[in-house]
Design a protein around this motif. Structure first.
Motif, PDB file in Angstrom:
ATOM      1  N   TRP A 289       0.841  -1.193   0.000  1.00  0.00           N
ATOM      2  CA  TRP A 289       0.000   0.000   0.000  1.00  0.00           C
ATOM      3  C   TRP A 289       0.874   1.240   0.000  1.00  0.00           C
ATOM      4  O   TRP A 289       1.872   1.297   0.725  1.00  0.00           O
ATOM      5  N   TYR A 290       0.472   2.197  -0.799  1.00  0.00           N
ATOM      6  CA  TYR A 290       1.111   3.499  -0.862  1.00  0.00           C
ATOM      7  C   TYR A 290       0.027   4.541  -0.656  1.00  0.00           C
ATOM      8  O   TYR A 290      -1.164   4.249  -0.803  1.00  0.00           O
ATOM      9  N   ARG A 291       0.420   5.753  -0.316  1.00  0.00           N
ATOM     10  CA  ARG A 291      -0.571   6.806  -0.162  1.00  0.00           C
ATOM     11  C   ARG A 291      -0.024   8.125  -0.699  1.00  0.00           C
ATOM     12  O   ARG A 291       1.189   8.338  -0.743  1.00  0.00           O
ATOM     13  N   GLN A 292      -0.951   8.957  -1.087  1.00  0.00           N
ATOM     14  CA  GLN A 292      -0.574  10.273  -1.606  1.00  0.00           C
ATOM     15  C   GLN A 292      -1.577  11.298  -1.111  1.00  0.00           C
ATOM     16  O   GLN A 292      -2.775  11.213  -1.407  1.00  0.00           O
ATOM     17  N   ALA A 293      -1.065  12.256  -0.353  1.00  0.00           N
ATOM     18  CA  ALA A 293      -1.879  13.365   0.123  1.00  0.00           C
ATOM     19  C   ALA A 293      -1.759  14.521  -0.868  1.00  0.00           C
ATOM     20  O   ALA A 293      -0.772  14.603  -1.609  1.00  0.00           O
ATOM     21  N   PRO A 294      -2.740  15.410  -0.899  1.00  0.00           N
ATOM     22  CA  PRO A 294      -2.692  16.543  -1.840  1.00  0.00           C
ATOM     23  C   PRO A 294      -1.408  17.352  -1.679  1.00  0.00           C
ATOM     24  O   PRO A 294      -1.010  17.689  -0.558  1.00  0.00           O
ATOM     25  N   GLY A 295      -0.731  17.601  -2.776  1.00  0.00           N
ATOM     26  CA  GLY A 295       0.477  18.390  -2.761  1.00  0.00           C
ATOM     27  C   GLY A 295       1.716  17.659  -2.289  1.00  0.00           C
ATOM     28  O   GLY A 295       2.785  18.267  -2.163  1.00  0.00           O
ATOM     29  N   LYS A 296       1.587  16.361  -2.035  1.00  0.00           N
ATOM     30  CA  LYS A 296       2.733  15.585  -1.558  1.00  0.00           C
ATOM     31  C   LYS A 296       3.027  14.429  -2.499  1.00  0.00           C
ATOM     32  O   LYS A 296       2.194  14.022  -3.302  1.00  0.00           O
ATOM     33  N   GLN A 297       4.244  13.894  -2.373  1.00  0.00           N
ATOM     34  CA  GLN A 297       4.619  12.747  -3.183  1.00  0.00           C
ATOM     35  C   GLN A 297       3.990  11.473  -2.625  1.00  0.00           C
ATOM     36  O   GLN A 297       3.714  11.372  -1.430  1.00  0.00           O
ATOM     37  N   ARG A 298       3.822  10.506  -3.510  1.00  0.00           N
ATOM     38  CA  ARG A 298       3.317   9.208  -3.087  1.00  0.00           C
ATOM     39  C   ARG A 298       4.383   8.540  -2.216  1.00  0.00           C
ATOM     40  O   ARG A 298       5.565   8.578  -2.544  1.00  0.00           O
ATOM     41  N   GLU A 299       3.952   7.944  -1.108  1.00  0.00           N
ATOM     42  CA  GLU A 299       4.898   7.300  -0.207  1.00  0.00           C
ATOM     43  C   GLU A 299       4.463   5.878   0.127  1.00  0.00           C
ATOM     44  O   GLU A 299       3.271   5.557   0.139  1.00  0.00           O
ATOM     45  N   LEU A 300       5.456   5.057   0.407  1.00  0.00           N
ATOM     46  CA  LEU A 300       5.202   3.676   0.795  1.00  0.00           C
ATOM     47  C   LEU A 300       4.616   3.655   2.201  1.00  0.00           C
ATOM     48  O   LEU A 300       5.152   4.295   3.110  1.00  0.00           O
TER      49      LEU A 300
ATOM     50  N   SER B 232       5.853  -9.402   1.246  1.00  0.00           N
ATOM     51  CA  SER B 232       6.208 -10.339   0.186  1.00  0.00           C
ATOM     52  C   SER B 232       5.369 -11.608   0.322  1.00  0.00           C
ATOM     53  O   SER B 232       4.680 -11.824   1.333  1.00  0.00           O
ATOM     54  N   ARG B 233       5.461 -12.449  -0.691  1.00  0.00           N
ATOM     55  CA  ARG B 233       4.732 -13.709  -0.649  1.00  0.00           C
ATOM     56  C   ARG B 233       5.190 -14.558   0.529  1.00  0.00           C
ATOM     57  O   ARG B 233       4.431 -15.363   1.065  1.00  0.00           O
ATOM     58  N   PHE B 234       6.435 -14.332   0.966  1.00  0.00           N
ATOM     59  CA  PHE B 234       6.992 -15.125   2.054  1.00  0.00           C
ATOM     60  C   PHE B 234       6.859 -14.431   3.401  1.00  0.00           C
ATOM     61  O   PHE B 234       7.446 -14.874   4.382  1.00  0.00           O
ATOM     62  N   GLY B 235       6.112 -13.331   3.437  1.00  0.00           N
ATOM     63  CA  GLY B 235       5.801 -12.695   4.709  1.00  0.00           C
ATOM     64  C   GLY B 235       6.788 -11.653   5.195  1.00  0.00           C
ATOM     65  O   GLY B 235       6.718 -11.236   6.359  1.00  0.00           O
ATOM     66  N   ILE B 236       7.693 -11.223   4.333  1.00  0.00           N
ATOM     67  CA  ILE B 236       8.621 -10.153   4.727  1.00  0.00           C
ATOM     68  C   ILE B 236       7.879  -8.832   4.641  1.00  0.00           C
ATOM     69  O   ILE B 236       7.314  -8.499   3.595  1.00  0.00           O
ATOM     70  N   ILE B 237       7.883  -8.081   5.720  1.00  0.00           N
ATOM     71  CA  ILE B 237       7.050  -6.876   5.845  1.00  0.00           C
ATOM     72  C   ILE B 237       7.911  -5.639   6.074  1.00  0.00           C
ATOM     73  O   ILE B 237       8.904  -5.693   6.808  1.00  0.00           O
ATOM     74  N   LYS B 238       7.493  -4.547   5.465  1.00  0.00           N
ATOM     75  CA  LYS B 238       8.095  -3.241   5.710  1.00  0.00           C
ATOM     76  C   LYS B 238       6.980  -2.247   6.006  1.00  0.00           C
ATOM     77  O   LYS B 238       5.910  -2.310   5.402  1.00  0.00           O
ATOM     78  N   TYR B 239       7.238  -1.308   6.915  1.00  0.00           N
ATOM     79  CA  TYR B 239       6.275  -0.264   7.257  1.00  0.00           C
ATOM     80  C   TYR B 239       6.926   1.111   7.199  1.00  0.00           C
ATOM     81  O   TYR B 239       8.102   1.276   7.524  1.00  0.00           O
ATOM     82  N   LEU B 240       6.127   2.087   6.837  1.00  0.00           N
ATOM     83  CA  LEU B 240       6.501   3.479   7.033  1.00  0.00           C
ATOM     84  C   LEU B 240       6.626   3.705   8.535  1.00  0.00           C
ATOM     85  O   LEU B 240       5.791   3.235   9.315  1.00  0.00           O
ATOM     86  N   GLU B 241       7.651   4.403   8.945  1.00  0.00           N
ATOM     87  CA  GLU B 241       7.930   4.553  10.373  1.00  0.00           C
ATOM     88  C   GLU B 241       6.733   5.117  11.137  1.00  0.00           C
ATOM     89  O   GLU B 241       6.413   4.661  12.238  1.00  0.00           O
ATOM     90  N   SER B 242       6.039   6.067  10.548  1.00  0.00           N
ATOM     91  CA  SER B 242       4.957   6.752  11.256  1.00  0.00           C
ATOM     92  C   SER B 242       3.704   5.902  11.440  1.00  0.00           C
ATOM     93  O   SER B 242       2.801   6.293  12.196  1.00  0.00           O
ATOM     94  N   VAL B 243       3.624   4.742  10.792  1.00  0.00           N
ATOM     95  CA  VAL B 243       2.445   3.898  10.952  1.00  0.00           C
ATOM     96  C   VAL B 243       2.735   2.643  11.767  1.00  0.00           C
ATOM     97  O   VAL B 243       1.814   1.879  12.071  1.00  0.00           O
ATOM     98  N   LYS B 244       3.997   2.444  12.115  1.00  0.00           N
ATOM     99  CA  LYS B 244       4.338   1.260  12.912  1.00  0.00           C
ATOM    100  C   LYS B 244       3.568   1.257  14.228  1.00  0.00           C
ATOM    101  O   LYS B 244       3.471   2.269  14.902  1.00  0.00           O
ATOM    102  N   GLY B 245       3.020   0.093  14.566  1.00  0.00           N
ATOM    103  CA  GLY B 245       2.248  -0.028  15.790  1.00  0.00           C
ATOM    104  C   GLY B 245       0.789   0.342  15.635  1.00  0.00           C
ATOM    105  O   GLY B 245      -0.030   0.078  16.526  1.00  0.00           O
ATOM    106  N   ARG B 246       0.433   0.961  14.507  1.00  0.00           N
ATOM    107  CA  ARG B 246      -0.959   1.346  14.260  1.00  0.00           C
ATOM    108  C   ARG B 246      -1.555   0.595  13.063  1.00  0.00           C
ATOM    109  O   ARG B 246      -2.739   0.260  13.069  1.00  0.00           O
ATOM    110  N   PHE B 247      -0.766   0.355  12.047  1.00  0.00           N
ATOM    111  CA  PHE B 247      -1.216  -0.317  10.831  1.00  0.00           C
ATOM    112  C   PHE B 247      -0.653  -1.728  10.783  1.00  0.00           C
ATOM    113  O   PHE B 247       0.475  -1.975  11.223  1.00  0.00           O
ATOM    114  N   THR B 248      -1.441  -2.639  10.238  1.00  0.00           N
ATOM    115  CA  THR B 248      -0.998  -4.016  10.053  1.00  0.00           C
ATOM    116  C   THR B 248      -1.329  -4.476   8.640  1.00  0.00           C
ATOM    117  O   THR B 248      -2.490  -4.408   8.219  1.00  0.00           O
TER     118      THR B 248
END
Length: 114
Positions: free
Chosen positions: A35-46, A51-67
């Motif tokens: 998932w990526y997101r883009q707010a008005p006037g800002k660049q799209r961010e991860l 991955s298919r094997f369960g390797i996960i990356k999060y944007l720092e600001s959503v860690k602990g809140r998003f799964t």
């Protein structure tokens, strides 16, 4: 390859939403969905990838809140968003990366406001 996203909406700060994205078509088994997101006037961010094997990356600001999670059999990816903040307001896009090609779904709007 087509991606169909759903689940956006309007929610108050502190609320929750769950986004879903299902990929269809001829899809390599070795892929990464996210998932990526883009707010008005800002660049799209991860926001988050898995991955298919369960390797996960999060944007720092959503860690602990998003799964992020996925069902491999159906190439479906989910994003559970809890404790949403106004700064999470954006159009959210799902992406599937496979074989050096990025496939994008249509955006789904998430608005966090009281």
């Amino acid at each position: 390859v087509q991606l169909q996203a759903s689940g956006g909406g309007l929610v108050q700060p502190g609320g929750s939403l769950r986004l879903s994205c299902e990929a269809s078509g001829s899809i390599s088994r070795n892929n990464i969905m996210g998932w990526y997101r883009q707010a008005p006037g800002k660049q799209r961010e991860l926001v988050a990838t898995i991955s298919r094997f369960g390797i996960i990356k999060y944007l720092e600001s959503v860690k602990g809140r998003f799964t992020i999670s996925r069902v491999n059999a159906g190439n479906t990816v989910y994003l559970q968003m809890n404790n949403l903040k106004p700064e999470d307001t954006a159009a959210y896009y799902c992406k599937l990366a496979a074989g050096g090609i990025d496939y994008w779904g249509q955006g789904t709007q998430v608005t966090v406001s009281s």
